[in-house]
Design a protein around this motif. Structure first.
Motif, PDB file in Angstrom:
ATOM      1  N   SER A  31      -0.445   0.753   9.927  1.00  0.00           N
ATOM      2  CA  SER A  31      -0.916   2.111   9.661  1.00  0.00           C
ATOM      3  C   SER A  31      -1.257   2.855  10.942  1.00  0.00           C
ATOM      4  O   SER A  31      -0.906   4.018  11.103  1.00  0.00           O
ATOM      5  CB  SER A  31      -2.153   2.081   8.774  1.00  0.00           C
ATOM      6  N   ILE A  37       2.449  14.582  -2.649  1.00  0.00           N
ATOM      7  CA  ILE A  37       3.044  13.268  -2.418  1.00  0.00           C
ATOM      8  C   ILE A  37       2.685  12.774  -1.018  1.00  0.00           C
ATOM      9  O   ILE A  37       2.298  11.613  -0.838  1.00  0.00           O
ATOM     10  CB  ILE A  37       4.580  13.322  -2.596  1.00  0.00           C
ATOM     11  N   ALA A  97       1.272   3.775  -3.220  1.00  0.00           N
ATOM     12  CA  ALA A  97       0.743   5.123  -2.986  1.00  0.00           C
ATOM     13  C   ALA A  97       1.833   6.175  -3.149  1.00  0.00           C
ATOM     14  O   ALA A  97       1.594   7.242  -3.733  1.00  0.00           O
ATOM     15  CB  ALA A  97       0.120   5.216  -1.607  1.00  0.00           C
ATOM     16  N   ALA A  98       3.032   5.911  -2.629  1.00  0.00           N
ATOM     17  CA  ALA A  98       4.123   6.870  -2.763  1.00  0.00           C
ATOM     18  C   ALA A  98       4.525   7.037  -4.231  1.00  0.00           C
ATOM     19  O   ALA A  98       4.756   8.160  -4.698  1.00  0.00           O
ATOM     20  CB  ALA A  98       5.320   6.428  -1.933  1.00  0.00           C
ATOM     21  N   GLY A 117       1.755   8.974  -5.894  1.00  0.00           N
ATOM     22  CA  GLY A 117       1.814  10.370  -5.469  1.00  0.00           C
ATOM     23  C   GLY A 117       2.926  11.131  -6.171  1.00  0.00           C
ATOM     24  O   GLY A 117       2.751  12.287  -6.564  1.00  0.00           O
ATOM     25  N   GLY A 140      -2.919   6.270   0.858  1.00  0.00           N
ATOM     26  CA  GLY A 140      -2.641   4.896   0.447  1.00  0.00           C
ATOM     27  C   GLY A 140      -2.514   3.920   1.598  1.00  0.00           C
ATOM     28  O   GLY A 140      -2.723   2.716   1.418  1.00  0.00           O
ATOM     29  N   THR A 194       0.297   9.500  -0.285  1.00  0.00           N
ATOM     30  CA  THR A 194       0.904   8.398   0.460  1.00  0.00           C
ATOM     31  C   THR A 194       0.102   8.098   1.725  1.00  0.00           C
ATOM     32  O   THR A 194      -0.147   6.939   2.060  1.00  0.00           O
ATOM     33  CB  THR A 194       2.361   8.726   0.817  1.00  0.00           C
ATOM     34  N   HIS A 212       0.824  -1.217   0.000  1.00  0.00           N
ATOM     35  CA  HIS A 212       0.000   0.000   0.000  1.00  0.00           C
ATOM     36  C   HIS A 212       0.855   1.262   0.000  1.00  0.00           C
ATOM     37  O   HIS A 212       0.635   2.182  -0.788  1.00  0.00           O
ATOM     38  CB  HIS A 212      -0.918   0.027   1.227  1.00  0.00           C
ATOM     39  N   ILE A 213       1.841   1.320   0.885  1.00  0.00           N
ATOM     40  CA  ILE A 213       2.634   2.552   0.996  1.00  0.00           C
ATOM     41  C   ILE A 213       3.546   2.735  -0.215  1.00  0.00           C
ATOM     42  O   ILE A 213       3.745   3.863  -0.678  1.00  0.00           O
ATOM     43  CB  ILE A 213       3.410   2.604   2.325  1.00  0.00           C
ATOM     44  N   THR A 214       4.066   1.656  -0.765  1.00  0.00           N
ATOM     45  CA  THR A 214       4.946   1.760  -1.932  1.00  0.00           C
ATOM     46  C   THR A 214       4.175   2.236  -3.164  1.00  0.00           C
ATOM     47  O   THR A 214       4.615   3.161  -3.858  1.00  0.00           O
ATOM     48  CB  THR A 214       5.608   0.402  -2.227  1.00  0.00           C
TER      49      THR A 214
END
Length: 85
Positions: free
Chosen positions: A56, A37, A11-12, A15, A44, A41, A7-9
């Motif tokens: 999270s 960004i 989303a970043a 972004g 995300g 992120t 998710h974070i990868t």
């Protein structure tokens, strides 16, 4: 279902792509691109927020704890005295 790292990868990366495209298209300046960004992120990682062992929730609480501490110290400053040895 995707995990926190995915998710974070994604989303970043998304972004950064959105921020770069908007900056190159002169929709916003670089300072707003950085905010874009960060917001994408943050958005995300929200799908992972309801998991039993949510990374999270820990990340959000860790990131918000420092500004909360600073805000509390600034608001309570008139009533605080410096420590004495």
């Amino acid at each position: 279902m995707a995990n926190f790292r995915t998710h974070i990868t994604v989303a970043a990366a998304g972004g950064m792509l959105i921020a770069y495209a908007g900056w190159k298209g002169q929709l916003w300046p670089p300072s707003q691109a950085v905010v874009m960004i960060a917001l994408v992120t943050f958005g995300g990682i929200l799908p992972d927020i309801d998991a039993d062992r949510s990374h999270s929730i820990r990340l959000i609480f860790n990131l918000l704890s420092v500004p909360a501490l600073v805000l509390g110290a600034l608001l309570l400053q008139p009533w605080l005295t410096p420590g004495r040895y």
